[in-house]
Design a protein around this motif. Structure first.
Motif, PDB file in Angstrom:
ATOM      1  N   ALA A   1     129.071  18.596 -86.442  1.00  0.00           N
ATOM      2  CA  ALA A   1     128.104  19.422 -85.715  1.00  0.00           C
ATOM      3  C   ALA A   1     126.810  18.635 -85.478  1.00  0.00           C
ATOM      4  CB  ALA A   1     127.821  20.713 -86.480  1.00  0.00           C
ATOM      5  N   GLU A   2     126.351  17.907 -86.484  1.00  0.00           N
ATOM      6  CA  GLU A   2     125.142  17.093 -86.328  1.00  0.00           C
ATOM      7  C   GLU A   2     125.375  15.969 -85.321  1.00  0.00           C
ATOM      8  OE1 GLU A   2     122.966  16.836 -90.516  1.00  0.00           O
ATOM      9  OE2 GLU A   2     125.171  16.808 -90.666  1.00  0.00           O
ATOM     10  N   ALA A   3     126.551  15.364 -85.387  1.00  0.00           N
ATOM     11  CA  ALA A   3     126.878  14.295 -84.445  1.00  0.00           C
ATOM     12  C   ALA A   3     126.910  14.823 -83.016  1.00  0.00           C
ATOM     13  CB  ALA A   3     128.225  13.665 -84.809  1.00  0.00           C
ATOM     14  N   GLU A   4     127.590  15.945 -82.813  1.00  0.00           N
ATOM     15  CA  GLU A   4     127.673  16.535 -81.471  1.00  0.00           C
ATOM     16  C   GLU A   4     126.285  16.854 -80.939  1.00  0.00           C
ATOM     17  OE1 GLU A   4     130.447  19.868 -81.600  1.00  0.00           O
ATOM     18  OE2 GLU A   4     131.819  18.642 -82.792  1.00  0.00           O
ATOM     19  N   ALA A   5     125.408  17.390 -81.801  1.00  0.00           N
ATOM     20  CA  ALA A   5     124.041  17.717 -81.382  1.00  0.00           C
ATOM     21  C   ALA A   5     123.267  16.453 -81.003  1.00  0.00           C
ATOM     22  CB  ALA A   5     123.323  18.482 -82.486  1.00  0.00           C
ATOM     23  N   ALA A   6     123.433  15.390 -81.773  1.00  0.00           N
ATOM     24  CA  ALA A   6     122.751  14.132 -81.457  1.00  0.00           C
ATOM     25  C   ALA A   6     123.231  13.579 -80.118  1.00  0.00           C
ATOM     26  CB  ALA A   6     122.992  13.106 -82.570  1.00  0.00           C
ATOM     27  N   PHE A   7     124.537  13.577 -79.906  1.00  0.00           N
ATOM     28  CA  PHE A   7     125.078  13.069 -78.644  1.00  0.00           C
ATOM     29  C   PHE A   7     124.604  13.919 -77.466  1.00  0.00           C
ATOM     30  CE2 PHE A   7     128.820  11.733 -81.495  1.00  0.00           C
ATOM     31  CZ  PHE A   7     128.209  10.530 -81.812  1.00  0.00           C
ATOM     32  N   THR A   8     124.535  15.216 -77.668  1.00  0.00           N
ATOM     33  CA  THR A   8     124.071  16.113 -76.610  1.00  0.00           C
ATOM     34  C   THR A   8     122.609  15.831 -76.276  1.00  0.00           C
ATOM     35  OG1 THR A   8     125.701  17.787 -77.191  1.00  0.00           O
ATOM     36  CG2 THR A   8     123.762  18.539 -75.954  1.00  0.00           C
ATOM     37  N   ARG A   9     121.768  15.597 -77.295  1.00  0.00           N
ATOM     38  CA  ARG A   9     120.353  15.250 -77.037  1.00  0.00           C
ATOM     39  C   ARG A   9     120.255  13.970 -76.203  1.00  0.00           C
ATOM     40  NH1 ARG A   9     119.768  16.704 -82.366  1.00  0.00           N
ATOM     41  NH2 ARG A   9     119.557  14.547 -83.083  1.00  0.00           N
ATOM     42  N   VAL A  10     121.060  12.987 -76.549  1.00  0.00           N
ATOM     43  CA  VAL A  10     121.051  11.726 -75.804  1.00  0.00           C
ATOM     44  C   VAL A  10     121.486  11.974 -74.364  1.00  0.00           C
ATOM     45  CG1 VAL A  10     122.160   9.463 -75.595  1.00  0.00           C
ATOM     46  CG2 VAL A  10     121.374  10.266 -77.831  1.00  0.00           C
ATOM     47  N   LEU A  11     122.559  12.705 -74.194  1.00  0.00           N
ATOM     48  CA  LEU A  11     123.064  12.973 -72.841  1.00  0.00           C
ATOM     49  C   LEU A  11     122.075  13.787 -72.021  1.00  0.00           C
ATOM     50  CD1 LEU A  11     126.767  13.567 -73.808  1.00  0.00           C
ATOM     51  CD2 LEU A  11     125.924  11.786 -72.254  1.00  0.00           C
ATOM     52  N   ASP A  12     121.448  14.768 -72.631  1.00  0.00           N
ATOM     53  CA  ASP A  12     120.438  15.564 -71.921  1.00  0.00           C
ATOM     54  C   ASP A  12     119.275  14.684 -71.462  1.00  0.00           C
ATOM     55  OD1 ASP A  12     121.982  17.843 -72.305  1.00  0.00           O
ATOM     56  OD2 ASP A  12     120.702  18.666 -73.894  1.00  0.00           O
ATOM     57  N   SER A  13     118.868  13.754 -72.307  1.00  0.00           N
ATOM     58  CA  SER A  13     117.771  12.848 -71.942  1.00  0.00           C
ATOM     59  C   SER A  13     118.173  11.942 -70.786  1.00  0.00           C
ATOM     60  CB  SER A  13     117.347  12.000 -73.144  1.00  0.00           C
ATOM     61  OG  SER A  13     116.760  12.813 -74.129  1.00  0.00           O
ATOM     62  N   TYR A  14     119.381  11.378 -70.835  1.00  0.00           N
ATOM     63  CA  TYR A  14     119.841  10.528 -69.733  1.00  0.00           C
ATOM     64  C   TYR A  14     119.941  11.330 -68.436  1.00  0.00           C
ATOM     65  CZ  TYR A  14     121.091   6.717 -72.946  1.00  0.00           C
ATOM     66  OH  TYR A  14     121.071   5.692 -73.868  1.00  0.00           O
ATOM     67  N   THR A  15     120.351  12.578 -68.538  1.00  0.00           N
ATOM     68  CA  THR A  15     120.442  13.425 -67.347  1.00  0.00           C
ATOM     69  C   THR A  15     119.051  13.660 -66.767  1.00  0.00           C
ATOM     70  OG1 THR A  15     122.444  14.496 -68.169  1.00  0.00           O
ATOM     71  CG2 THR A  15     121.198  15.678 -66.485  1.00  0.00           C
ATOM     72  N   LYS A  16     118.078  13.976 -67.614  1.00  0.00           N
ATOM     73  CA  LYS A  16     116.704  14.185 -67.138  1.00  0.00           C
ATOM     74  C   LYS A  16     116.140  12.922 -66.504  1.00  0.00           C
ATOM     75  CE  LYS A  16     115.515  17.719 -70.489  1.00  0.00           C
ATOM     76  NZ  LYS A  16     114.834  17.994 -71.759  1.00  0.00           N
ATOM     77  N   LEU A  17     116.444  11.767 -67.097  1.00  0.00           N
ATOM     78  CA  LEU A  17     115.962  10.504 -66.561  1.00  0.00           C
ATOM     79  C   LEU A  17     116.753  10.052 -65.334  1.00  0.00           C
ATOM     80  CD1 LEU A  17     115.505   8.586 -69.940  1.00  0.00           C
ATOM     81  CD2 LEU A  17     113.681   9.435 -68.443  1.00  0.00           C
ATOM     82  N   ASP A  18     117.929  10.639 -65.133  1.00  0.00           N
ATOM     83  CA  ASP A  18     118.840  10.273 -64.050  1.00  0.00           C
ATOM     84  C   ASP A  18     119.083   8.758 -64.050  1.00  0.00           C
ATOM     85  OD1 ASP A  18     120.566  10.746 -61.934  1.00  0.00           O
ATOM     86  OD2 ASP A  18     118.983  10.466 -60.429  1.00  0.00           O
ATOM     87  N   CYS A  19     119.514   8.278 -65.211  1.00  0.00           N
ATOM     88  CA  CYS A  19     119.708   6.834 -65.349  1.00  0.00           C
ATOM     89  C   CYS A  19     120.879   6.531 -66.275  1.00  0.00           C
ATOM     90  CB  CYS A  19     118.451   6.201 -65.941  1.00  0.00           C
ATOM     91  SG  CYS A  19     118.230   6.538 -67.702  1.00  0.00           S
ATOM     92  N   CYS A  20     121.057   5.264 -66.444  1.00  0.00           N
ATOM     93  CA  CYS A  20     121.805   4.725 -67.571  1.00  0.00           C
ATOM     94  C   CYS A  20     123.287   5.091 -67.568  1.00  0.00           C
ATOM     95  CB  CYS A  20     121.158   5.167 -68.887  1.00  0.00           C
ATOM     96  SG  CYS A  20     119.364   5.022 -68.907  1.00  0.00           S
ATOM     97  N   THR A  21     123.983   4.783 -66.493  1.00  0.00           N
ATOM     98  CA  THR A  21     125.388   5.186 -66.400  1.00  0.00           C
ATOM     99  C   THR A  21     126.242   4.587 -67.511  1.00  0.00           C
ATOM    100  OG1 THR A  21     125.763   3.462 -64.759  1.00  0.00           O
ATOM    101  CG2 THR A  21     125.367   5.687 -63.924  1.00  0.00           C
ATOM    102  N   GLY A  22     126.034   3.323 -67.862  1.00  0.00           N
ATOM    103  CA  GLY A  22     126.815   2.713 -68.945  1.00  0.00           C
ATOM    104  C   GLY A  22     126.567   3.387 -70.288  1.00  0.00           C
ATOM    105  N   PRO A  23     125.295   3.469 -70.717  1.00  0.00           N
ATOM    106  CA  PRO A  23     125.013   4.162 -71.976  1.00  0.00           C
ATOM    107  C   PRO A  23     125.407   5.644 -71.951  1.00  0.00           C
ATOM    108  CG  PRO A  23     123.178   2.751 -71.399  1.00  0.00           C
ATOM    109  CD  PRO A  23     124.125   2.743 -70.227  1.00  0.00           C
ATOM    110  N   ARG A  24     125.289   6.256 -70.792  1.00  0.00           N
ATOM    111  CA  ARG A  24     125.735   7.655 -70.672  1.00  0.00           C
ATOM    112  C   ARG A  24     127.226   7.752 -70.947  1.00  0.00           C
ATOM    113  NH1 ARG A  24     123.248  10.251 -65.214  1.00  0.00           N
ATOM    114  NH2 ARG A  24     122.992  12.364 -65.954  1.00  0.00           N
ATOM    115  N   GLY A  25     127.976   6.820 -70.382  1.00  0.00           N
ATOM    116  CA  GLY A  25     129.413   6.788 -70.640  1.00  0.00           C
ATOM    117  C   GLY A  25     129.713   6.605 -72.110  1.00  0.00           C
ATOM    118  N   GLN A  26     128.955   5.732 -72.779  1.00  0.00           N
ATOM    119  CA  GLN A  26     129.165   5.512 -74.212  1.00  0.00           C
ATOM    120  C   GLN A  26     128.842   6.763 -75.015  1.00  0.00           C
ATOM    121  OE1 GLN A  26     126.679   2.057 -74.637  1.00  0.00           O
ATOM    122  NE2 GLN A  26     128.404   0.660 -74.343  1.00  0.00           N
ATOM    123  N   ALA A  27     127.795   7.481 -74.618  1.00  0.00           N
ATOM    124  CA  ALA A  27     127.450   8.727 -75.314  1.00  0.00           C
ATOM    125  C   ALA A  27     128.529   9.787 -75.099  1.00  0.00           C
ATOM    126  CB  ALA A  27     126.089   9.232 -74.839  1.00  0.00           C
TER     127      ALA A  27
END
Length: 180
Positions: A61-87
C-alpha cells in the motif's frame, strides 16, 4: 542526491534493500538540509526508489501510494516519458503482488506506450522491454498464455538488444516465453 538515489536504485535491483534504504536516508538528509522541493526530479526519483524498497519489503500500500505520487507529479509536469514508464512498471508490479491484476495490466499497458514514446525512432528500448515484461507477468497471472507469450517475446527482443542476452531481465523474459 542523484548519485545516492542512483546507487540506491542499483542496490534495489541487486536485492540489497537495507543498503538501498541507507543510501536513501543519506539523500534525504541532503534534500532536507538544502530544502529540495518534493516536485523536483531528484525528489521524484527518491520517492520512486523508496516505493521500490517498500514493495520489496511487502509494504504494498505504501509502495503503490509512492508510485502514484510520482506519476501524479509527472502528469502535472507533462514530462518525463521514460521515468513515467518506469514508475508505471513499478506500480504495476506492486499492484500485481497485491492481487490487483486489472489495475496492474492497465499500468503495464500504459508503460508500454510511454516506453515506445520515449524510444522515438529507435527500434528497441530497455524501458519498453521492461514494460513488456511487466505486462507478460500480469497476462500470465490472469491466465492468458498467448498474450503472455507474445509480451515475453517482445520483452526479450527489446531487452536483448538493449541490455544484452545475459541481463537478468532478458533471461527472465526468455524463460517466461518457454514456461507459458
Amino acid at each position: 542526491v542523484y548519485a545516492l538515489v542512483g546507487k540506491a536504485r542499483v542496490a534495489v535491483l541487486q536485492g540489497q534493500l537495507e543498503r538501498a534504504q541507507q543510501l536513501l536516508d543519506e539523500a534525504n538528509v541532503i534534500m532536507r538540509d538544502t530544502h529540495v522541493d518534493a516536485g523536483t526530479s531528484g525528489a521524484l526519483a527518491f520517492t520512486l526508489v523508496q516505493g521500490q524498497i517498500w514493495a520489496g519489503r511487502g509494504r504494498l500500500a505504501e509502495a503503490e501510494a509512492a508510485f502514484t505520487r510520482v506519476l501524479d507529479s509527472y502528469t502535472k509536469l507533462d514530462c518525463c516519458t521514460g521515468p513515467r514508464g518506469q514508475a508505471l512498471i513499478a506500480r504495476s508490479a506492486a499492484l500485481a503482488a497485491d492481487h490487483k491484476l486489472d489495475a496492474a495490466a492497465r499500468d503495464a499497458n500504459h508503460a508500454v506506450k510511454f516506453g515506445q514514446q520515449a524510444q522515438g525512432q529507435l527500434p528497441t528500448s530497455s524501458v519498453t522491454g521492461q514494460a513488456w515484461l511487466a505486462l507478460a507477468r500480469v497476462e500470465q497471472a490472469q491466465g492468458h498464455p498467448n498474450e503472455a507469450r507474445r509480451a515475453y517475446a517482445l520483452a526479450a527482443r527489446n531487452l536483448s538488444e538493449t541490455l544484452g542476452d545475459q541481463h537478468p531481465d532478458t533471461v527472465r523474459a526468455r524463460k517466461g516465453m518457454s514456461d507459458t
